[in-house]
Design an enzyme around this catalytic site. Structure first.
Site, short mmCIF file in Angstrom:
data_model
loop_
_atom_site.label_atom_id
_atom_site.label_comp_id
_atom_site.label_asym_id
_atom_site.label_seq_id
_atom_site.Cartn_x
_atom_site.Cartn_y
_atom_site.Cartn_z
N SER A 46 35.22 -1.77 -31.23
CA SER A 46 35.68 -3.13 -30.99
C SER A 46 37.03 -3.13 -30.30
CB SER A 46 35.78 -3.91 -32.31
OG SER A 46 36.35 -5.19 -32.11
N ASN B 181 -3.87 4.58 2.01
CA ASN B 181 -4.59 3.93 0.91
C ASN B 181 -5.09 4.90 -0.14
OD1 ASN B 181 -4.11 1.74 2.49
ND2 ASN B 181 -6.25 1.29 2.95
N THR C 31 10.13 -4.51 -48.30
CA THR C 31 9.12 -5.20 -47.51
C THR C 31 9.59 -6.63 -47.32
OG1 THR C 31 7.85 -5.82 -49.48
CG2 THR C 31 7.24 -3.75 -48.41
N HIS C 32 9.33 -7.20 -46.14
CA HIS C 32 9.83 -8.55 -45.81
C HIS C 32 11.36 -8.60 -45.86
CE1 HIS C 32 5.70 -10.24 -46.28
NE2 HIS C 32 5.62 -9.30 -47.23
N SER D 108 0.82 -1.21 0.00
CA SER D 108 0.00 0.00 0.00
C SER D 108 0.85 1.26 0.00
CB SER D 108 -0.91 0.02 1.23
OG SER D 108 -0.12 0.00 2.42
N THR E 145 2.33 2.29 2.66
CA THR E 145 2.10 2.91 3.96
C THR E 145 3.39 3.42 4.59
OG1 THR E 145 0.14 1.56 4.37
CG2 THR E 145 1.24 2.50 6.30
N PRO F 296 2.80 13.31 13.40
CA PRO F 296 2.81 12.80 12.02
C PRO F 296 1.47 12.26 11.55
CG PRO F 296 4.07 11.37 13.50
CD PRO F 296 3.77 12.62 14.26
N LYS G 21 36.66 -0.40 -36.34
CA LYS G 21 35.23 -0.71 -36.33
C LYS G 21 34.46 0.31 -35.51
CE LYS G 21 32.27 -4.79 -36.05
NZ LYS G 21 31.08 -4.21 -35.44
#
Length: 461
Positions: free
Chosen positions: A318, A141, A187-188, A98, A100, A130, A324
């Site tokens: 790398s 809650n 595509t694909h 909760s 709390t 408090p 690289k």
């Protein structure tokens, strides 16, 4: 040598290191939940401080807090919001479901700061208590879910929306002059018909525009606050009108359109609004994963990949292969997207476990949502600065791949039919010749006829 003071709660006395402002319940949580190192997010702590400030103001206006107490609470929350007591909120996420203990952490610290101001001695419960004063008319809650909503809105408005707007503007600026760059579509992951590089990037731009729209739609329910429902939604120990006045105070302080939730039973027992919002974050991660992966593919190479985009070279890539350079910003962003998708699974499971009158997975829900917002915001800004702004098209490579593509044959369909166009494509592919050469070889078109029909500039809409 450390100095300690004695604090107490309903379980009895407990020792607390003198330099800290929290009280007995916070100390017990520290001792009982030594689980991980994932502390409550700072922006959630700020949201709780805003909540306590506004609640004290309403309680004073309703005549339920005397001026001295209300003023001391108000000053204490100001100091917390200024970051003066950051080390006084040590509790981890893995506590009561909760929230709390974090609510009491805030109550105790505020009371302790106020008491030190009024009596020159931190801690204790007098003159500011408090529970009786800082937490007046409230329950964990309803307070914790209220703070969850406030924190989500603030993080989104301060971090995520600016980051996505940054990406949107950068994509628009970068691609605005690419309308004459005609490239081959895919595509694909196979060759398709041509489009411009600007058209390709317009898809990414629209994804981000939709992401911003989704955020605004999903926030509508997050603006609704649970405060005033108290323990189970019945508003026990809360005055009539407290919830409305409180939401007005929060809206005024944050400059966000918060309102009181119309049904407090739903606000305590369920977190559908946050599950939905997490779903929006998940969708944004999906969009960013697609955009980042596309840029990675288009920039693959430099000699043996697609190589249609030059990505900025930021650091060596790398430890074994000299020279690289890797698409590291893409890799960082896609890892973040993976994390956000995983966070949404956690939020989904946690949201589905709101048993009876109270969901007790609140801390893990807000922890994951705020982490997703932070990671998306930071990674998007980094991606913009170190990748998007430095993207450049490789015109020579784009033209070479476009002119070699067999899918330019699609333009022939209306003139010689699908089957004949397919014959040309297969013949060209089989013998490693151009489409024009294949059309001539099969006696389907002359060179002049082919050149008149197959014009990439006429194939882009």
């Amino acid at each position: 040598m450390k100095n300690y003071r004695t604090e107490s709660d309903s379980f009895g006395e407990i020792q607390i290191e003198e330099k800290f402002y929290w009280g007995a319940q916070t100390q017990r949580s520290l001792e009982n939940f030594k689980i991980g190192k994932q502390k409550m997010p700072e922006i959630l702590i700020r949201a709780l401080a805003i909540l306590k400030k506004c609640a004290a103001q309403v309680n004073y206006e309703f005549g339920d807090l005397e001026a001295k107490i209300a003023t001391s609470i108000d000053k204490a929350t100001d100091r917390i919001l200024e970051g003066e007591f950051e080390d006084n909120f040590p509790l981890v996420v893995w506590q009561t479901g909760s929230g709390t203990q974090t609510n009491m952490n805030m109550n105790e610290v505020i009371a302790s700061i106020a008491n030190e101001e009024l009596t020159s001695k931190k801690g204790g419960k007098s003159p500011v208590h408090p529970n009786d004063h800082v937490n007046k008319g409230q329950s964990s809650n309803d307070s914790f879910p209220t703070a969850m909503h406030i924190a989500t809105v603030l993080a989104t408005k301060q971090q995520l929306i600016p980051a996505l707007n940054n990406l949107l503007t950068s994509l628009q600026d970068k691609s605005k002059d690419w309308d004459k760059i005609i490239k081959i579509g895919r595509t694909h992951l196979q060759d398709a018909t041509p489009l411009t590089l600007k058209q390709e990037f317009s898809g990414y731009i629209t994804q981000i525009e939709y992401a911003l729209e989704r955020i605004e739609d999903a926030l509508k329910k997050v603006y609704l606050l649970a405060q005033g429902g108290t323990a189970v939604g019945t508003a026990i120990n809360s005055k009539i009108g407290f919830d409305i006045k409180f939401a007005e105070k929060v809206a005024e302080f944050t400059k966000q359109p918060f309102k009181t939730a119309p049904n407090k039973f739903e606000s305590l027992a369920a977190h559908d609004a946050l599950v939905e919002f997490s779903g929006t974050l998940n969708t944004i991660a999906v969009s960013l994963m697609k955009i980042a992966n596309d840029i990675r593919l288009l920039g693959s190479g430099p000699r043996c990949g697609l190589g249609e985009l030059h990505l900025p070279e930021n650091e060596p890539g790398s430890s074994i292969m000299p020279g690289k350079v890797n698409p590291t910003q893409v890799e960082a962003l896609t890892m973040v997207c993976s994390q956000v998708m995983g966070n949404h699974v956690t939020v989904t499971i946690a949201g589905s476990n709101g048993h009876l009158e109270l969901n007790v997975f609140k801390p893990v829900i807000i922890y994951n949502i705020l982490q997703s917002i932070e990671l998306l915001s930071d990674s998007v800004n980094s991606f913009v600065t170190h990748c998007v702004k430095g993207l450049e098209p490789n015109i020579a490579r784009i033209n070479d791949l476009r002119d070699k593509s067999l899918m330019l044959v699609t333009a022939l369909n209306p003139h010689i039919g699908y089957d004949n166009a397919a014959k040309i494509a297969k013949e060209a592919h089989k013998h490693g010749i151009t489409l024009k050469e294949a059309a001539k070889k099969l006696n389907l078109l002359s060179e002049e006829e082919f050149d008149k029909i197959v014009v990439p500039e006429k194939m882009i809409g």
